[in-house]
Each structure stands twice: as structure tokens, then as C-alpha cells.
Design an enzyme around this catalytic site. Structure first.
Site, PDB file in Angstrom:
ATOM      1  N   LYS A   1       5.735   3.153 -33.944  1.00  0.00           N
ATOM      2  CA  LYS A   1       6.607   2.752 -32.830  1.00  0.00           C
ATOM      3  C   LYS A   1       5.747   2.013 -31.794  1.00  0.00           C
ATOM      4  CE  LYS A   1      10.043   5.412 -31.439  1.00  0.00           C
ATOM      5  NZ  LYS A   1      11.302   4.792 -31.841  1.00  0.00           N
TER       6      LYS A   1
HETATM    7  C1  LIG Z   1      13.536   1.014 -35.128  1.00  0.00           C
HETATM    8  C2  LIG Z   1      13.913   2.436 -35.302  1.00  0.00           C
HETATM    9  N1  LIG Z   1      14.312   2.865 -36.507  1.00  0.00           N
HETATM   10  C3  LIG Z   1      14.666   4.143 -36.733  1.00  0.00           C
HETATM   11  C4  LIG Z   1      14.644   5.074 -35.701  1.00  0.00           C
HETATM   12  C5  LIG Z   1      15.021   6.499 -35.977  1.00  0.00           C
HETATM   13  O1  LIG Z   1      13.870   7.301 -35.939  1.00  0.00           O
HETATM   14  P1  LIG Z   1      13.940   8.839 -35.550  1.00  0.00           P
HETATM   15  O2  LIG Z   1      14.994   9.432 -36.422  1.00  0.00           O
HETATM   16  O3  LIG Z   1      12.584   9.352 -35.868  1.00  0.00           O
HETATM   17  O4  LIG Z   1      14.288   8.912 -34.121  1.00  0.00           O
HETATM   18  C6  LIG Z   1      14.246   4.672 -34.426  1.00  0.00           C
HETATM   19  C7  LIG Z   1      14.201   5.635 -33.316  1.00  0.00           C
HETATM   20  O5  LIG Z   1      13.164   6.161 -33.022  1.00  0.00           O
HETATM   21  C8  LIG Z   1      13.852   3.329 -34.225  1.00  0.00           C
HETATM   22  O6  LIG Z   1      13.447   2.905 -33.010  1.00  0.00           O
END
Ligand SMILES: Cc1ncc(COP(=O)(O)O)c(C=O)c1O
Length: 331
Positions: free
Chosen positions: A178
Site C-alpha cells: 500500500k
Molecule cells: C487497492 C486496494 N485493493 C484492495 C483493498 C482491500 O484490502 P483489505 O481487505 O486488506 O482492506 C484495498 C484496501 O485496503 C485497496 O486499497
């Protein structure tokens, strides 16, 4: 005590679910009033997007006595991996970051659904370092803010567009971490979707396969079976995505990963998104076409119900190791 639930109609964000930033932040080693948690204009992460972040939820428990951090160790393990990629020293172990987060909730007296936002970032040039873009010769820092935030997506489902912005290849920008700078792609996609009147955007990768939504993973249901794109499709392998795969197994629903294209998504019986922010959100329309019946389908409803109970410690299945309780002091 009963758990307050917010009912949100399609397209409406309730006032109760609008984020309210908590008064205390964790900032560079201290708990400080949020207003004092300032950063210099020269912060490298601001200039070059060289920061990493997480989104973590603490949900009010079914008995109303605690906030339950959901899979907080998994979130901080991903955070530390993201930090490593950008040569950011978080200065803490995963366990320490979890302890700091629990303490932040306590210091804020948080007593309602809360969203936590850890941020690791490149700060300032170290003495003797050459200016310019780079990852070495720059100091690192970590801050964590908290927001009171309940569900903000309508349980009745959302309408998505398909973005004309392509998801970058992981070889160009690491999609599995991220990284703040990488989110310009997500922001452009979301901006386009909102301008066209949609709630969210589905992004395709440069092979034309479905990657993910702006801040969530995508699942399709076809013939009662769940499919979701693999991590090689240039997506963030979400913790909610993993959670839903485990819950699907609990319900005896077959789940698998494979690449698929937009026509497969449009022809699916059901589609839903998963993410810490959006939870499990049904998608009832894509580019003006109804998905299945145009209403959340049975597989989506069953999984959404089990997910909602699991994150509040109200499900019978043995997933309590996902929950880290912080007792609410009602003094
Ligand atoms: C680009 C992206 N994809 C998927 C997710 C889903 O990830 P998570 O389930 O770990 O929050 C997120 C959120 O964090 C995201 O920013």
C-alpha cells in the site's frame, strides 16, 4: 447492550457514518493532540509519494463491551512488508505497533466503530545526503490516526463503472504494497467513476483482465462458485479477500482464483467487493447493466451476514484469533 446499526439507503451516507477524526494521534513516537501532529512542507513522502499506509477497523463487539481490532496483526505484517519495500524503518515490531494502536483507542476513549490509518513515510534528508528522489539518506517516521467510522456503503448494493485508467503492472509500481504514490491511479479511477455518477470503479490490468476496484477486491459468483482474480492480476491481495475465502469454506461455498475479463464479470450471477473500508459490498450494476437480478444475490447475502457477525465476535465459527479486544472504559 445492543449494537447500534446504521441503515444506509443506496447512494446515501448517513451523518452517523461520516468520519470524525479522533482527538489524539500517535505521531513519531508520542501520543499527541491531533492538531500538534504536523509535518514539514518538505516531507519527502509528500513530494514523491514515498509513504505506505494501512487501513484497519476496530468494530464494536456484539456485547458492546469492547472494540475488536480485526486481523490487526495481519494488517501490521503487511505494513511492515510495505515499509521494507520503501526502505522505511517503522522503528517498531508488529507486536509493538499493535500495542500502540490499542493504546491509541484507549487514549481517545473510542467507543464506536473506528477506522485506523497507520502511515509510514520518508521524512527529511539526513545530513550530508544528496537532495532528489530516492529512498536512502532520508529519515523515516510513523504516525497513526483514528476516525470514528461505521459502514459507508449501502447494504442494498452499489453501481460501478469500468475505469479507463489501467491498473499499473506490479513491475512498474508495487501493487501488493500500500504505497501512497501508487494510489494516484486509484484516485483517478474513483474521480472518473464519481463524475459519471457511479459509486466505485472496476479497474482492468494491462492484459484486459479484471484487477480490482478503487480500494477493494472483486469477487464474482458463477454457478454458486466464487472466483476472484489472482494476486498476479496486479492487485492488492486484501485481508478481507482472504477472510471471505475462509468464510466461504465455512459455508461450503467453493472459491477459487483465476483471471477473468469484463464480459465474465457482466455475465456473473452476483458480484461483490471486499475491503476493510467497504466491508463486503454487493455490486448490483456495472456500466448500466444489472448484475444477475439487479439485487444482492443469496451467496453475497450469506457471506455478508457471516462477515458482519464475524468482525463483531458474534459468529459461531472459531475465528476469534482474528479479533484483538480493547475494552471500552465507560467510566
Ligand atoms: C487497492 C486496494 N485493493 C484492495 C483493498 C482491500 O484490502 P483489505 O481487505 O486488506 O482492506 C484495498 C484496501 O485496503 C485497496 O486499497
Amino acid at each position: 447492550m445492543a449494537v447500534p446499526t446504521a441503515t444506509i439507503e443506496p447512494g446515501q451516507a448517513s451523518a452517523a457514518t461520516r468520519p470524525a477524526v479522533a482527538a489524539v494521534a500517535y505521531h513519531r513516537g508520542d501520543f499527541v493532540p491531533l492538531a500538534e501532529a504536523a509535518l514539514p512542507l518538505t516531507t519527502q513522502a509528500l513530494q514523491y509519494g514515498t509513504g505506505v499506509f494501512e487501513g484497519i477497523r476496530a468494530n464494536l463487539s456484539a456485547d458492546g463491551d469492547s472494540l475488536l481490532l480485526f486481523r490487526v496483526h495481519d494488517h501490521f505484517e503487511r505494513f511492515v512488508r510495505s515499509c521494507r519495500l520503501l526502505r522505511i524503518d517503522p522503528g517498531h515490531t508488529v507486536d509493538e505497533l499493535v500495542d500502540i494502536t490499542c493504546e491509541l483507542l484507549r487514549r481517545n476513549g473510542s467507543a464506536t466503530d473506528t477506522y485506523l490509518r497507520p502511515l509510514g513515510y520518508k521524512l527529511g534528508l539526513l545530513p550530508g545526503s544528496r537532495p532528489g528522489v530516492g529512498l536512502t539518506g532520508v529519515s523515516d517516521a510513523v504516525s497513526i490516526t483514528a476516525f470514528a467510522m461505521g459502514a459507508y456503503m449501502p447494504a442494498a448494493g452499489i453501481r460501478c463503472g469500468v475505469s479507463s485508467w489501467v491498473r499499473p503492472r506490479g513491475a512498474a509500481v508495487p501493487m501488493r504494497a500500500k504505497v501512497t504514490g501508487g494510489y494516484v491511479n486509484n484516485a483517478l479511477a474513483m474521480d472518473e467513476a464519481r463524475a459519471a455518477g457511479y459509486d466505485d470503479a472496476i479497474l482492468l490490468n494491462d492484459r484486459g483482465h479484471v484487477a480490482e476496484a478503487s480500494t477493494a477486491n472483486v469477487f464474482a459468483v458463477a454457478a454458486g462458485r466464487l472466483i476472484t482474480p489472482p494476486p498476479t492480476a496486479d492487485l492488492l491481495p486484501g485481508i478481507t479477500r482472504d477472510t471471505v475465502s475462509v468464510l466461504a469454506a465455512d459455508l461450503g461455498i467453493e472459491a477459487g482464483e483465476r483471471d477473468f475479463a469484463l464480459p465474465d464479470l457482466l455475465a456473473a450471477d452476483e458480484v461483490f467487493l471486499t475491503g476493510t473500508g467497504v466491508g463486503l459490498t454487493p455490486v448490483v450494476e456495472i456500466c448500466g447493466r444489472p448484475i444477475g437480478s439487479g439485487h444482492p444475490g443469496p451467496v453475497t447475502r450469506d457471506l455478508a451476514d457471516l462477515y458482519a457477525r464475524t468482525i463483531r465476535g458474534g459468529a459461531p465459527a472459531p475465528h476469534d484469533h482474528w479479533l484483538t479486544p480493547v475494552r471500552i472504559d465507560r467510566g
